[in-house]
Motif scaffolding. Structure first.
Motif, PDB file in Angstrom:
ATOM      1  N   LYS A   1       5.407   2.737  -1.752  1.00 13.52           N
ATOM      2  CA  LYS A   1       4.736   1.617  -2.440  1.00 13.52           C
ATOM      3  C   LYS A   1       5.552   1.131  -3.627  1.00 13.52           C
ATOM      4  CE  LYS A   1       0.095   2.886  -1.013  1.00 13.52           C
ATOM      5  NZ  LYS A   1      -1.153   3.533  -1.400  1.00 13.52           N
ATOM      6  N   LEU A   2       6.140   2.044  -4.359  1.00 12.09           N
ATOM      7  CA  LEU A   2       6.991   1.681  -5.484  1.00 12.09           C
ATOM      8  C   LEU A   2       8.190   0.869  -4.999  1.00 12.09           C
ATOM      9  CD1 LEU A   2       7.610   1.998  -8.539  1.00 12.09           C
ATOM     10  CD2 LEU A   2       8.885   4.072  -7.932  1.00 12.09           C
TER      11      LEU A   2
ATOM     12  N   ARG B   1       7.163  -2.669  -4.100  1.00 11.05           N
ATOM     13  CA  ARG B   1       6.870  -3.478  -5.291  1.00 11.05           C
ATOM     14  C   ARG B   1       8.122  -3.931  -6.030  1.00 11.05           C
ATOM     15  NH1 ARG B   1       3.457   0.342  -7.111  1.00 11.05           N
ATOM     16  NH2 ARG B   1       4.543   0.606  -9.078  1.00 11.05           N
ATOM     17  N   LEU B   2       9.154  -3.068  -6.062  1.00 13.30           N
ATOM     18  CA  LEU B   2      10.325  -3.345  -6.893  1.00 13.30           C
ATOM     19  C   LEU B   2      11.568  -3.764  -6.113  1.00 13.30           C
ATOM     20  CD1 LEU B   2       9.912  -0.435  -9.473  1.00 13.30           C
ATOM     21  CD2 LEU B   2       9.185  -2.825  -9.695  1.00 13.30           C
ATOM     22  N   GLN B   3      11.465  -3.866  -4.818  1.00 15.18           N
ATOM     23  CA  GLN B   3      12.621  -4.197  -3.982  1.00 15.18           C
ATOM     24  C   GLN B   3      13.276  -5.514  -4.396  1.00 15.18           C
ATOM     25  OE1 GLN B   3      11.810  -4.215   0.198  1.00 15.18           O
ATOM     26  NE2 GLN B   3      13.897  -4.724   0.754  1.00 15.18           N
TER      27      GLN B   3
ATOM     28  N   GLU C   1       8.450   5.650 -11.937  1.00 12.80           N
ATOM     29  CA  GLU C   1       8.455   4.197 -12.119  1.00 12.80           C
ATOM     30  C   GLU C   1       8.985   3.803 -13.493  1.00 12.80           C
ATOM     31  OE1 GLU C   1       5.624   0.261 -11.638  1.00 12.80           O
ATOM     32  OE2 GLU C   1       4.768   2.230 -11.220  1.00 12.80           O
TER      33      GLU C   1
END
Length: 158
Positions: free
Chosen positions: A63-64, A67-69, A151
């Motif tokens: 999920k992280l 979100r940050l891709q 994160e």
């Protein structure tokens, strides 16, 4: 028509990648893997199907990554499972939502492989290694780690 084809590829390629065999990774391959990721902030996640904390952490890492891709963050997974357990590892990654580069450790010398990653690492799992955009190792977490801590470290590098 182009938009339709691109949409179909966006849907099908991650599914196809999840069904693809994991790439075998040895000592020499790890250095090449890192070199190929320059320009991105990279989190390498060492895990195994038998590792309960790994199984808990992996969906959160996925999920992280999602979100940050767009900001230049990539997750690379390296399974420490035995090579004959690769189908189970691949199935777990698919279920966890991992769509990035996925490998399975195939080191000739496990101790040398581990020392190459970090001389202070004893091989315990899960283990996460964070690299900045230049490929420099910034941080390593050993054992269960709160996703908020991961994160926070990643966001500082983006």
């Amino acid at each position: 028509m182009k938009l339709l084809l691109l949409s179909l590829l966006a849907i099908l390629l991650p599914a196809a990648a999840a069904d693809a065999p994991l790439t075998k990774l040895n000592e020499a391959g790890y250095a090449k893997l890192l070199a190929a990721q320059k320009g991105q902030v990279v989190l390498v996640d060492f895990w195994a199907t038998w590792c309960t904390p790994c199984r808990k952490e992996m969906p959160l890492v996925a999920k992280l990554a999602a979100r940050l891709q767009a900001k230049g963050f990539r997750v690379v997974t390296v399974s420490s499972d035995e090579l004959d357990n690769e189908p189970a590892a691949r199935a777990f990654l698919k279920d966890a939502g991992i769509t990035g580069a996925s490998y399975i450790k195939a080191a000739k010398d496990d101790d040398a492989f581990i020392r190459q990653i970090d001389p202070k690492w004893g091989g315990e799992l899960p283990a996460l290694v964070l690299y900045d955009r230049t490929g420099k190792k910034v941080r390593m977490w050993k054992g269960e780690t709160a996703i908020a801590d991961i994160e926070a470290a990643v966001v500082k590098l983006l």
